[in-house]
Design an enzyme around this catalytic site. Structure first.
Site, PDB file in Angstrom:
ATOM      1  N   HIS A 144       0.624   1.005   9.801  1.00  0.00           N
ATOM      2  CA  HIS A 144      -0.716   1.409   9.362  1.00  0.00           C
ATOM      3  C   HIS A 144      -1.554   1.816  10.564  1.00  0.00           C
ATOM      4  O   HIS A 144      -2.776   1.773  10.530  1.00  0.00           O
ATOM      5  CB  HIS A 144      -1.416   0.266   8.633  1.00  0.00           C
ATOM      6  CG  HIS A 144      -0.559  -0.415   7.629  1.00  0.00           C
ATOM      7  ND1 HIS A 144       0.193  -1.516   7.942  1.00  0.00           N
ATOM      8  CD2 HIS A 144      -0.314  -0.133   6.334  1.00  0.00           C
ATOM      9  CE1 HIS A 144       0.869  -1.896   6.853  1.00  0.00           C
ATOM     10  NE2 HIS A 144       0.582  -1.068   5.871  1.00  0.00           N
ATOM     11  N   ASP A 168      -1.114  -8.222   1.229  1.00  0.00           N
ATOM     12  CA  ASP A 168       0.025  -8.277   0.305  1.00  0.00           C
ATOM     13  C   ASP A 168       0.386  -9.721  -0.030  1.00  0.00           C
ATOM     14  O   ASP A 168       0.649 -10.057  -1.187  1.00  0.00           O
ATOM     15  CB  ASP A 168       1.235  -7.545   0.916  1.00  0.00           C
ATOM     16  CG  ASP A 168       0.961  -6.060   1.103  1.00  0.00           C
ATOM     17  OD1 ASP A 168       0.781  -5.358   0.095  1.00  0.00           O
ATOM     18  OD2 ASP A 168       0.902  -5.599   2.259  1.00  0.00           O
ATOM     19  N   LYS A 213       6.567  -7.385   2.482  1.00  0.00           N
ATOM     20  CA  LYS A 213       6.362  -7.282   3.929  1.00  0.00           C
ATOM     21  C   LYS A 213       5.155  -8.138   4.310  1.00  0.00           C
ATOM     22  O   LYS A 213       4.175  -8.197   3.582  1.00  0.00           O
ATOM     23  CB  LYS A 213       6.125  -5.821   4.332  1.00  0.00           C
ATOM     24  CG  LYS A 213       7.314  -4.913   4.096  1.00  0.00           C
ATOM     25  CD  LYS A 213       7.141  -3.598   4.861  1.00  0.00           C
ATOM     26  CE  LYS A 213       8.083  -2.530   4.347  1.00  0.00           C
ATOM     27  NZ  LYS A 213       7.568  -1.900   3.092  1.00  0.00           N
ATOM     28  N   GLY A 255       0.827  -1.189   0.000  1.00  0.00           N
ATOM     29  CA  GLY A 255       0.000   0.000   0.000  1.00  0.00           C
ATOM     30  C   GLY A 255       0.864   1.243   0.000  1.00  0.00           C
ATOM     31  O   GLY A 255       2.028   1.205   0.411  1.00  0.00           O
ATOM     32  N   SER A 256       0.324   2.359  -0.466  1.00  0.00           N
ATOM     33  CA  SER A 256       1.065   3.625  -0.450  1.00  0.00           C
ATOM     34  C   SER A 256       0.958   4.263   0.934  1.00  0.00           C
ATOM     35  O   SER A 256       0.238   3.782   1.803  1.00  0.00           O
ATOM     36  CB  SER A 256       0.512   4.560  -1.523  1.00  0.00           C
ATOM     37  OG  SER A 256       0.769   4.029  -2.800  1.00  0.00           O
ATOM     38  N   GLY A 257       1.708   5.351   1.124  1.00  0.00           N
ATOM     39  CA  GLY A 257       1.674   6.073   2.390  1.00  0.00           C
ATOM     40  C   GLY A 257       2.904   5.840   3.249  1.00  0.00           C
ATOM     41  O   GLY A 257       3.003   6.391   4.341  1.00  0.00           O
ATOM     42  N   HIS A 258       3.840   5.008   2.734  1.00  0.00           N
ATOM     43  CA  HIS A 258       5.068   4.725   3.484  1.00  0.00           C
ATOM     44  C   HIS A 258       6.288   5.385   2.845  1.00  0.00           C
ATOM     45  O   HIS A 258       7.418   5.047   3.187  1.00  0.00           O
ATOM     46  CB  HIS A 258       5.297   3.214   3.547  1.00  0.00           C
ATOM     47  CG  HIS A 258       4.129   2.452   4.074  1.00  0.00           C
ATOM     48  ND1 HIS A 258       3.603   2.688   5.323  1.00  0.00           N
ATOM     49  CD2 HIS A 258       3.347   1.490   3.517  1.00  0.00           C
ATOM     50  CE1 HIS A 258       2.567   1.884   5.523  1.00  0.00           C
ATOM     51  NE2 HIS A 258       2.381   1.157   4.436  1.00  0.00           N
TER      52      HIS A 258
END
Lengths: 330, 330
Positions: free
Chosen positions: A218, A109, A104, A53-56
């Site tokens: 998250h 995922d 990860k 996911g994005s945001g990292h």
């Protein structure tokens, strides 16, 4: 909520577009699949791909380029990329040596990369998948069976991709990736929740004097919620857990990462590093190389994580191999 | 207030201690003077020194090392370093070629560097001082007579220090530093105030739906306070002001920095960069190299600034010269 965004639903695609615009010589993208790939592909080597996911950011899209990832696949904020997009990234980058997926350990995922591996197999593309689960804080958390993968995964990217660049075969890379993961431990804490663009509000509540010890990237719960303590006590808490878990021992040589979760000033990260270094010195553990900055973030969360990798001679050499990625300083 | 600190009054010294611990091969410090200096000094070249209040990290202490600063002198958070400490840094690093002070244009810093220059002169150490005033937002602001120096100063550090490394004399470096400053323009906006450790509360009030356009890096007022707007409109506002000020023209070649003010996620910085790139393309301005990240921050302020340097051939070459500083990625 105030953010430097246009429409929340466009944030990830516009970020990718900005990254490619800033690094036209290094990377390109397939916008509709949210794939960022290395511009000068070398199909004689094993392709290494990650995704999440994005945001990292800068993890993972900042880590594409020579000496690092061949491609990354970005999902929406905090949600796994699709198997279809991962499969496209594999087709794009794979030569005869096959593809290594470094992932990860999150349920979503895992599932998408597993499906992508099946799609590749039907297409004659050989793949192997290695999971990272470096977070010592908790097991079987929200979104996870087993331990979570957090910032320590980046040590694996660096070491394994350097080895791939040298022409190692898929089985060698799998063994190396598993060895790096087996020797990596991480833990973090947060001072605030992040605010995802589409949600517009914090994803968990935390009081002005509280700290979440063992936070997930998250916003998943950690081990405990405690009252604010001075930096040295917070760092002592997480580093003690990290050291005891492997365990790390006197005369071990390590790489150290003090990672900001997005909204933490550099000043505070160096204050944190100071205590980490003091503890490693006291334990007789030798620091080979250290990294202080924002590497694997949680949008605008305040807090930090610490990751340690116990090194062997091969890892040390690979850690220092040159890279050409978007995160240059000058 | 929650921060990763111990006692607020120790934060700057502990940060310096952490930076040195993380980079023992590159830098050392004189803690009581808050001087960070390059470990392998080269006294055959002109020494280049900068300094300012703390709280803007990685600027400036992350920029010490081969190819960059010989020393930096850190003040308390947002307060100038003392003339005495600057003088000590000059004595420590100066050879026969003298010392160049590169200083952002704030009244306090000007005064302290000016006194330090007098102390050096009495001691037979030749010095020159070049001020940076790249911020187009306002003139004669809080703490400033004339324009303020903000993130664009870092272009000057890079270019001038690379030239010093090549053995250029003091007069040549002064001329180059002035040429870089004359061709650099910056402007930023903020979404939130920072919270200095010793104060523990925001240094200015800003509503949940407000933006300060033209913010200073110490929270000084900008040009206007407006309601939140989408990223593209905010970026258009500041970049338009930057472009018109020099002015930058079609076929100019530039270096671009999109700088986070401390608490801004990398995702948002790339969204901002995307719009900057679009505007430069539309104006026929060519981007030679770009930098997206936290370079000159204001503790935990959310927001960003954009800096442009109009390049000539010499600057382009110097910009790409190798450096060895604490901000390595791998």
């Amino acid at each position: 909520m105030k953010k430097i965004i246009n429409r929340a639903e466009d944030a990830v695609n516009e970020m990718i577009s900005g990254l490619v615009a800033a690094n036209p010589e290094l990377v390109d993208s397939i916008p509709e699949k949210r794939i960022v790939y290395r511009k000068q592909l070398n199909k004689k080597k094993v392709a290494v791909i990650t995704g999440s996911g994005s945001g990292h950011e800068p993890d993972q899209l900042g880590f594409v380029g020579k000496g690092m990832m061949d491609a990354i696949v970005a999902g929406p904020v905090f949600a796994a990329p699709t198997a279809d997009a991962i499969y496209e990234a594999a087709k794009l980058t794979a030569g005869n040596q096959g593809v290594l997926f470094m992932v990860k350990n999150y349920t979503g995922d895992r599932a998408q990369f597993s499906m992508a591996a099946e799609m590749c197999e039907m297409d004659g593309i050989k793949t192997k998948t290695v999971m990272t689960d470096d977070d010592v804080a908790v097991k079987d958390s929200t979104y996870t069976a087993g331990r979570r993968g957090i910032c320590g995964a980046i040590f694996g990217y660096k070491v394994v991709c350097a080895k791939a660049e040298q022409g190692a075969d898929l089985e060698t890379l799998v063994a190396l990736a598993e060895r790096v993961n087996a020797n990596t431990r991480s833990m973090g804490f947060s001072l605030t929740s992040c605010i995802p663009p589409a949600k517009g509000t914090p994803i968990f509540e935390i009081e002005d004097d509280e700290i979440e010890i063992g936070i997930g990237i998250h916003g998943e719960p950690g081990r405990e919620r405690m009252k604010w303590q001075p930096a040295d006590i917070l760092i002592e808490n997480i580093v003690k857990n990290i050291l005891e878990d492997l365990p790390f021992r006197a005369s071990d040589e390590v790489a150290v990462m003090v990672n900001g979760l997005g909204a933490t000033p550099t000043m505070e990260l160096y204050i944190a590093y100071r205590k980490v270094a003091e503890m490693l010195d006291a334990a007789g553990i030798k620091t080979f190389r250290s990294y202080v900055g924002n590497y694997c973030t949680s949008l605008d969360m305040a807090g930090c994580s610490v990751s340690l990798l116990k090194l062997d001679e091969e890892m040390k050499t690979l850690l220092l191999e040159p890279i050409e990625i978007p995160l240059h300083i000058f």
